[in-house]
Design an enzyme around this catalytic site. Sequence first.
Site, PDB file in Angstrom:
ATOM      1  CG  MET A  30      -2.039  -1.504   1.225  1.00 40.51           C
ATOM      2  SD  MET A  30      -3.326  -0.973   2.231  1.00 40.51           S
ATOM      3  CE  MET A  30      -2.871  -0.445   3.673  1.00 40.51           C
ATOM      4  CG  LEU A  33       7.273   1.382  -0.820  1.00 45.37           C
ATOM      5  CD1 LEU A  33       8.051   1.190  -2.259  1.00 45.37           C
ATOM      6  CD2 LEU A  33       6.453   0.559  -0.534  1.00 45.37           C
ATOM      7  CD  GLU A  35      15.854  -1.042   4.323  1.00 47.66           C
ATOM      8  OE1 GLU A  35      16.351  -2.512   4.096  1.00 47.66           O
ATOM      9  OE2 GLU A  35      16.199  -0.403   3.285  1.00 47.66           O
ATOM     10  CG  HIS A  37       6.904  -2.026   2.198  1.00 46.08           C
ATOM     11  ND1 HIS A  37       6.656  -0.495   2.755  1.00 46.08           N
ATOM     12  CD2 HIS A  37       5.355  -2.411   2.192  1.00 46.08           C
ATOM     13  CE1 HIS A  37       5.571  -0.578   3.384  1.00 46.08           C
ATOM     14  NE2 HIS A  37       4.943  -1.711   2.968  1.00 46.08           N
ATOM     15  N   GLY A 145       5.006 -10.331   4.078  1.00 42.74           N
ATOM     16  CA  GLY A 145       5.791 -10.145   5.205  1.00 42.74           C
ATOM     17  C   GLY A 145       4.917 -10.951   6.285  1.00 42.74           C
ATOM     18  CG  ASP A 148       0.716  -7.339   7.670  1.00 40.88           C
ATOM     19  OD1 ASP A 148      -0.035  -6.494   8.452  1.00 40.88           O
ATOM     20  OD2 ASP A 148       1.766  -6.821   7.386  1.00 40.88           O
ATOM     21  CB  SER A 183       4.077  -0.486  10.642  1.00 45.63           C
ATOM     22  OG  SER A 183       2.800  -0.201  10.307  1.00 45.63           O
ATOM     23  NE  ARG A 185      -2.960   1.613   9.704  1.00 48.26           N
ATOM     24  CZ  ARG A 185      -3.427   0.605   8.992  1.00 48.26           C
ATOM     25  NH1 ARG A 185      -2.762  -0.514   8.951  1.00 48.26           N
ATOM     26  NH2 ARG A 185      -4.339   0.664   8.161  1.00 48.26           N
TER      27      ARG A 185
HETATM   28  P1  AMP Z   1       1.443  -2.919   3.311  1.00 50.65           P
HETATM   29  O1  AMP Z   1       2.107  -1.762   2.601  1.00 50.65           O
HETATM   30  O2  AMP Z   1       1.379  -2.438   4.907  1.00 50.65           O
HETATM   31  O3  AMP Z   1      -0.054  -3.363   2.996  1.00 50.65           O
HETATM   32  O4  AMP Z   1       2.513  -4.042   3.345  1.00 50.65           O
HETATM   33  C1  AMP Z   1       2.729  -4.997   2.275  1.00 50.65           C
HETATM   34  C2  AMP Z   1       3.615  -5.935   2.368  1.00 50.65           C
HETATM   35  O5  AMP Z   1       4.805  -5.886   3.246  1.00 50.65           O
HETATM   36  C3  AMP Z   1       3.006  -7.052   3.193  1.00 50.65           C
HETATM   37  O6  AMP Z   1       3.106  -8.340   2.679  1.00 50.65           O
HETATM   38  C4  AMP Z   1       3.449  -6.621   4.631  1.00 50.65           C
HETATM   39  O7  AMP Z   1       3.152  -7.980   5.533  1.00 50.65           O
HETATM   40  C5  AMP Z   1       4.835  -6.431   4.491  1.00 50.65           C
HETATM   41  N1  AMP Z   1       5.380  -5.728   5.601  1.00 50.65           N
HETATM   42  C6  AMP Z   1       5.125  -4.657   6.064  1.00 50.65           C
HETATM   43  N2  AMP Z   1       5.834  -4.452   7.389  1.00 50.65           N
HETATM   44  C7  AMP Z   1       6.878  -5.476   7.338  1.00 50.65           C
HETATM   45  C8  AMP Z   1       7.976  -5.222   8.038  1.00 50.65           C
HETATM   46  N3  AMP Z   1       8.383  -4.696   9.135  1.00 50.65           N
HETATM   47  N4  AMP Z   1       8.751  -6.401   7.655  1.00 50.65           N
HETATM   48  C9  AMP Z   1       8.608  -7.389   6.316  1.00 50.65           C
HETATM   49  N5  AMP Z   1       7.587  -7.265   5.842  1.00 50.65           N
HETATM   50  C10 AMP Z   1       6.283  -6.005   6.035  1.00 50.65           C
END
Ligand code: AMP
Length: 273
Positions: A30, A33, A35, A37, A145, A148, A183, A185
């Site tokens: 989403m 980005l 580290e 991602h 990741g 989640d 994150s 967030r």
């Molecule tokens: P998001 O942008 O939050 O939807 O996350 C996209 C992808 O990045 C998902 O597969 C998440 O599980 C992964 N992700 C988010 N935070 C982390 C993290 N700290 N370490 C590894 N992967 C992550």
Amino acid sequence: MKIIRSRKVMRREAMRLKRAGKRIAFVPTMGYLHEGHLSLVRRARREGDVTVASIYVNPTQFGPREDLFRYPRDLGRDIRLLKKEKVDILFAPAEMYDRDSVMAVDPGPIQDRLCGRFRPGHFRGVATIVLKLFNTVRPDIAVFGAKDAQQAVVLKRMVREFDLPVRMVVAPTVREKSGLALSSRNAYLSPEERKRAVTLRRSLLFVRDALKAGRKDAKSVLAQARRIPAGKVQYLEAVHPETLEPAKVLQKGLLAAGAMKMGRTRLIDNITL
Ligand code: AMP
């Protein structure tokens, strides 16, 4: 790096790559980005011939009182980061749904566990968008990741039950030195909240240490662990890693997972015992 904005163009490009015998490795995100991602992108680069990342803030996975409209966005910065990682294609669609769309993927009872109790409809939205993204990007490999955890469980199950021709890779959680899981967030947190946010991980490590010390009774260990986070705990549980059913007896291999609110910000984390 090719930037593709339309679903039709992305699908055409994916079909062309497949005809040329290329294995597509895909990282859906989403955006905003970090580290975490980027570690998935590096993993994807190792797994496939062509790396595709997507950025799309999916409205159907947000509840009516959640942060869809203030979710952090910075496409310019994301593009720079992905170029540096030598991503081949960024798929950043303006829209993924038709105006009249009504269909959705129903993930069944696992969607009501853990985060699902506090985010009704969330995993339905996640499964639906990921199915749509898979049908557009046509990946051979998709990287998610471990941060989640429930998302990974739901999506692996979708791939298995719907016979999707995608190999699912789940990569480890990337953390700050403090232990806080990265994150998008985290951008909402004040410096002071950020410091307190590490207590969620500490509570999970408490469970791991208790098991190491020979304690097996999940109820009493979790009750103690729930007092550790310096925020409002939504849940802190030890569950079976596939069914997400709560365990009565602590043992190696279980997933210890938690969520807490720090002000308006909701944070999640998990470790494998
Ligand atoms: P998001 O942008 O939050 O939807 O996350 C996209 C992808 O990045 C998902 O597969 C998440 O599980 C992964 N992700 C988010 N935070 C982390 C993290 N700290 N370490 C590894 N992967 C992550």
